[in-house]
Write an enzyme that holds these catalytic residues in place. Structure first.
Site, PDB file in Angstrom:
ATOM      1  N   SER A 121       0.997  -1.342  -0.052  1.00 31.13           N
ATOM      2  CA  SER A 121       0.011   0.168   0.225  1.00 31.13           C
ATOM      3  C   SER A 121       1.073   1.261   0.121  1.00 31.13           C
ATOM      4  O   SER A 121       2.129   1.000   0.061  1.00 31.13           O
ATOM      5  CB  SER A 121      -0.987  -0.053   1.184  1.00 31.13           C
ATOM      6  OG  SER A 121      -0.018   0.140   2.400  1.00 31.13           O
ATOM      7  N   TYR A 122       0.487   2.410  -0.262  1.00 30.32           N
ATOM      8  CA  TYR A 122       1.098   3.565  -0.280  1.00 30.32           C
ATOM      9  C   TYR A 122       2.026   3.853   0.997  1.00 30.32           C
ATOM     10  O   TYR A 122       2.997   4.157   1.324  1.00 30.32           O
ATOM     11  CB  TYR A 122       0.520   4.650  -0.507  1.00 30.32           C
ATOM     12  CG  TYR A 122       0.221   4.952  -2.235  1.00 30.32           C
ATOM     13  CD1 TYR A 122       1.268   4.931  -2.973  1.00 30.32           C
ATOM     14  CD2 TYR A 122      -0.895   4.917  -2.605  1.00 30.32           C
ATOM     15  CE1 TYR A 122       1.048   4.698  -4.361  1.00 30.32           C
ATOM     16  CE2 TYR A 122      -1.342   4.902  -4.130  1.00 30.32           C
ATOM     17  CZ  TYR A 122      -0.118   4.934  -4.921  1.00 30.32           C
ATOM     18  OH  TYR A 122      -0.442   4.926  -6.047  1.00 30.32           O
ATOM     19  N   SER A 166      -6.171  -0.155  -4.462  1.00 28.43           N
ATOM     20  CA  SER A 166      -5.744  -1.340  -4.986  1.00 28.43           C
ATOM     21  C   SER A 166      -4.594  -1.478  -5.587  1.00 28.43           C
ATOM     22  O   SER A 166      -4.432  -1.337  -7.079  1.00 28.43           O
ATOM     23  CB  SER A 166      -7.123  -1.852  -5.730  1.00 28.43           C
ATOM     24  OG  SER A 166      -7.269  -1.014  -7.069  1.00 28.43           O
ATOM     25  N   ILE A 179       4.861  11.772  26.149  1.00 26.86           N
ATOM     26  CA  ILE A 179       4.033  10.564  26.461  1.00 26.86           C
ATOM     27  C   ILE A 179       3.002  10.940  27.497  1.00 26.86           C
ATOM     28  O   ILE A 179       1.824  10.571  27.408  1.00 26.86           O
ATOM     29  CB  ILE A 179       5.026   9.615  26.742  1.00 26.86           C
ATOM     30  CG1 ILE A 179       5.701   9.055  25.521  1.00 26.86           C
ATOM     31  CG2 ILE A 179       4.223   8.463  27.183  1.00 26.86           C
ATOM     32  CD1 ILE A 179       6.742   8.059  25.962  1.00 26.86           C
ATOM     33  N   LYS A 185      -0.311  -7.246  61.758  1.00 26.09           N
ATOM     34  CA  LYS A 185      -0.278  -7.831  63.261  1.00 26.09           C
ATOM     35  C   LYS A 185      -1.149  -6.789  64.341  1.00 26.09           C
ATOM     36  O   LYS A 185      -0.794  -5.538  64.110  1.00 26.09           O
ATOM     37  CB  LYS A 185       1.031  -7.822  63.472  1.00 26.09           C
ATOM     38  CG  LYS A 185       1.468  -8.336  64.870  1.00 26.09           C
ATOM     39  CD  LYS A 185       2.927  -8.721  65.007  1.00 26.09           C
ATOM     40  CE  LYS A 185       3.233  -9.138  66.356  1.00 26.09           C
ATOM     41  NZ  LYS A 185       2.628 -10.151  67.158  1.00 26.09           N
ATOM     42  N   ASP A 213       1.056  14.331  50.074  1.00 22.13           N
ATOM     43  CA  ASP A 213       1.637  15.253  50.819  1.00 22.13           C
ATOM     44  C   ASP A 213       3.010  15.158  51.192  1.00 22.13           C
ATOM     45  O   ASP A 213       3.615  14.793  52.063  1.00 22.13           O
ATOM     46  CB  ASP A 213       0.962  15.149  52.558  1.00 22.13           C
ATOM     47  CG  ASP A 213       1.261  16.207  53.329  1.00 22.13           C
ATOM     48  OD1 ASP A 213       1.758  17.385  52.748  1.00 22.13           O
ATOM     49  OD2 ASP A 213       0.945  16.052  54.396  1.00 22.13           O
TER      50      ASP A 213
END
Ligand SMILES: *[C@@H]1O[C@H](CO)[C@@H](O)[C@H](O)[C@H]1NC(C)=O
Ligand SMILES: *[C@@H]1O[C@H](CO)[C@@H](O)[C@H](O)[C@H]1NC(C)=O
Ligand SMILES: *[C@@H]1O[C@H](CO)[C@@H](O)[C@H](O)[C@H]1NC(C)=O
Ligand SMILES: *[C@@H]1O[C@H](CO)[C@@H](O)[C@H](O)[C@H]1NC(C)=O
Ligand SMILES: *[C@@H]1O[C@H](CO)[C@@H](O)[C@H](O)[C@H]1NC(C)=O
Length: 639
Positions: free
Chosen positions: A128-129, A157, A286, A343, A472
């Site tokens: 494809s191109y 195509s 990002i 605990k 904090d």
């Protein structure tokens, strides 16, 4: 050190460059969407903008089978094989190792509006191109230009066996560039991880520098360049493989292993700096993408998102507040049923451990030091609903977060038993007023602690489920163990950040510590992991300068952002930095690295939360700075 300083100077240019002349727009990611032709971004080609309609130019290509030999690359890209082998210093019959950067000499000319080098290409089945432009040609052409210049071959195509015209992206120098001595423009194919600074390094010996590259591509210093796109590199002399300095892409050494500072390591240093600066910029980008993606997603479901009312004051009172949807009154039983592994200590055990909470055992506030079963522990007396905190601490198991070993409930008070951090609170060790002469941290210790805190926050942001925000973060909430390794403590304001990192929720009650709080939280009650990133920026400034930001602000009579601008100024920044740094360091720190840390602080403190880097990126950058600091420290300590 001269060449190091030079590189560093160039690195600073990368961050703070201003324009001289502009030339061709950088097409960037616009090349990925074939349906969209952005004339202004140049994805159809570089514009003819010079009187020279023909010139000798260069392309780069990464050898990749089947295009991995002089002849196959020359054929694909319409280059003269003997010229190609000459500039790459190989035989005409040579094959290149995979991913080798190959220089391709070509003739560039102006065809209508665009500079291009025409080659013809026979399509294969399945092409494809986009595949031709992005994969076969690695970005040396764009699908937009292929489509527009092959009106007879259907976009949808491509059958295979058709001959198409391929315009390769090239350009001729402008008059301004030739006036400055740049005789060639090379179309460099960006690869993953490249920064403009890296690329300038590769072609440095042919006269390229970052400023001229940014300028030639109409880029800003902080711009990010995308793989599979071309970047124009102005060169003064003809490039050859022998003068190119390819980027060393090996990962940095693990931070805990000091590297030996051989003379050769100076060069690696430069790469580390580059990687750090590049990494942070990449991080910001990002971060922005993630944030916006999330914001958009979030917006769709706003009608389902109640505004959460989070009041610290109310959690201070013993109340029958709903806990994560479950109504439960606060008893040890209810806690232990949620939190199986904590605990439960008896009050007697704690009394024995602390000599009945005697003042000699008092550490600070309501925190006591005690010895339980031979182990040192810190016992914190608390009021109110601590179940969230216990729940969170119980879920976390990370060396950089203070560990909760048990709890006790007695007469309306909670006693939380924590691991004991022998060296106490970070703020006691950083005090430029000199009142604690025996308490001092070296540069490298400070960076190690910064890495520890960043690692702990990264864990909290990315590895707890749901993600949590500490909310904090400050020097008073960082504890140091025997080896001066940092541990984040005091999770009383910590809360879940939403479902995914970067998502945010709103809160009506603003709690936290003034000076450390991000603007979007103060103004709009926006809660996201980026709050901690902002506070982290403040924290590292305080750790380096030894002054509280409010004090810095007052002394320097500058807003923090202006102060950072001044530090990062390429001309007088270092002098100003030396003036700001903690006097107890007595100038014993690597200035270049300090500038980089300040730059991280600046990125962390971006007013726009989405522009702040993630803790993960910060950890990586700081780890590199730490490993450079360890190299720096070795020769320094022997003095
Ligand atoms: C060339 O540089 C001059 C200033 O030196 C500037 O005014 C002019 O716009 C530049 N020309 C181009 C084509 O960028
Ligand atoms: C060039 O080819 C000859 C043989 O054809 C070989 O002996 C020589 O080592 C080659 N040189 C290089 C640089 O590959
Ligand atoms: C390249 O191809 C374009 C489009 O067919 C054409 O207009 C131009 O003249 C060609 N250029 C050269 C140098 O052959
Ligand atoms: C372009 O091709 C490379 C492989 O050569 C691939 O990794 C990359 O994802 C492609 N770009 C796009 C936008 O599909
Ligand atoms: C496209 O086809 C037309 C006629 O079908 C022809 O005249 C023209 O030259 C062709 N153009 C190219 C670029 O092949």
């Amino acid at each position: 050190m001269d060449s190091f300083q030079f590189h560093f100077f160039t690195a600073s240019l990368f961050c703070f460059f201003s324009f001289i002349v502009s030339q061709q727009p950088y097409a960037g990611s616009t090349t990925a969407d074939c349906a969209v032709t952005h004339r202004s971004t140049g994805n159809l080609g570089y514009f003819c903008n010079t009187p020279n309609r023909n010139c000798h130019s260069f392309l780069t290509f990464r050898s990749r089978s089947p295009f991995n030999s002089v002849s196959s690359i020359a054929t694909l890209l319409g280059s003269d094989p003997s010229e190609l082998s000459r500039v790459n210093s190989v035989n005409a019959s040579a094959t290149f190792p995979p991913d080798k950067l190959v220089l391709v000499p070509t003739t560039c000319s102006c065809s209508g509006q665009f500079f291009q080098s025409n080659v013809s290409f026979t399509t294969r089945t399945g092409d494809s191109y986009f595949v031709i432009a992005n994969e076969t040609l690695q970005g040396l052409s764009t699908c937009q230009s292929l489509i527009s210049q092959n009106p007879n071959v259907s976009v949808t195509s491509i059958k295979g066996g058709e001959r198409i015209l391929v315009p390769l992206r090239c350009a001729c120098p402008t008059k301004n560039q030739t006036d400055m001595g740049f005789n060639y423009l090379l179309s460099y194919l960006v690869v993953f991880g490249d920064t403009v600074f890296d690329i300038a390094q590769i072609f440095e010996s042919f006269g390229a520098d970052m400023g001229i590259i940014l300028d030639a591509n109409e880029l800003q210093g902080s711009s990010f360049v995308n793989p599979f796109t071309t970047l124009l590199i102005p060169l003064k002399t003809e490039p050859s493989s022998t003068g190119m300095k390819e980027r060393n892409s090996s990962p940095p050494p693990p931070p805990s292993l000091p590297t030996s500072p051989s003379p050769a390591s100076k060069r690696t240093w430069v790469y580390i700096l580059v990687a750090v600066v590049g990494g942070v910029v990449l991080a910001a980008v990002i971060g922005a993408v993630v944030f916006f993606a999330c914001v958009r997603k979030r917006k769709k479901k706003t009608e389902h998102t109640p505004i959460e009312i989070d009041s610290f004051e109310s959690t201070e009172k013993t109340s029958e507040k709903k806990l994560d949807g479950d109504s439960s009154s606060i008893t040890l039983d209810s806690i232990s049923s949620v939190v199986q592994s904590v605990k439960a200590y008896t009050f007697k055990e704690l009394q024995d451990a602390t000599d009945n909470f005697s003042s000699t055992h008092l550490i600070k506030g309501s925190v006591y030091h005690g010895t339980i079963n031979g182990d040192s522990a810190a016992i914190k007396k608390m009021n109110g609903d601590v179940s969230k905190q216990i729940n969170l601490l119980n879920k976390t198991n990370h060396t950089n977060l203070i560990r909760l070993s048990g709890v006790c409930f007695e007469e309306g008070h909670w006693y939380l038993v924590f691991e004991y951090a022998a060296k106490g609170v970070l703020s006691d060790w950083i005090d430029s007023n000199g009142s604690n002469n025996d308490r001092f941290l070296t540069w490298t210790q400070r960076i190690q602690i910064a890495v520890d805190v960043a690692t702990g926050l990264n864990y909290l942001h990315s590895f707890t489920n749901p993600p949590h925000v500490h909310k904090d973060l400050k020097m008073d909430n960082i504890l140091l163990d025997d080896d001066f390794r940092g541990k984040i403590s005091n999770f009383s304001l910590a809360r879940s950040a939403g479902w995914e990192e970067g998502e945010f929720t709103l809160t009506m009650h603003i709690v936290g510590t003034r000076g450390y709080m991000a603007p979007e939280y103060l103004e709009n009650g926006l809660v996201s992991t980026k709050l901690d990133v902002y506070s982290f920026g403040i924290l590292i400034i305080e750790m380096l300068t030894g002054k509280e930001v409010s004090e810095l602000h007052r002394k320097e009579n500058l807003q923090l952002t202006d102060l950072l601008e001044k530090v990062l100024d390429q001309k007088d920044g270092k002098e100003y930095l030396n003036h700001l740094m903690d006097p107890s360091l007595e100038g014993n720190f690597p200035t270049e690295l300090a500038v980089l840390v300040m730059n991280i602080a600046k990125l962390c403190m971006n007013k726009d939360p989405s522009q702040r880097p993630s803790m993960d990126d910060i950890v990586q950058s700081l780890c590199r700075i730490l490993s450079s600091s360890l190299s720096w420290e070795l020769p320094n300590t022997s003095v």
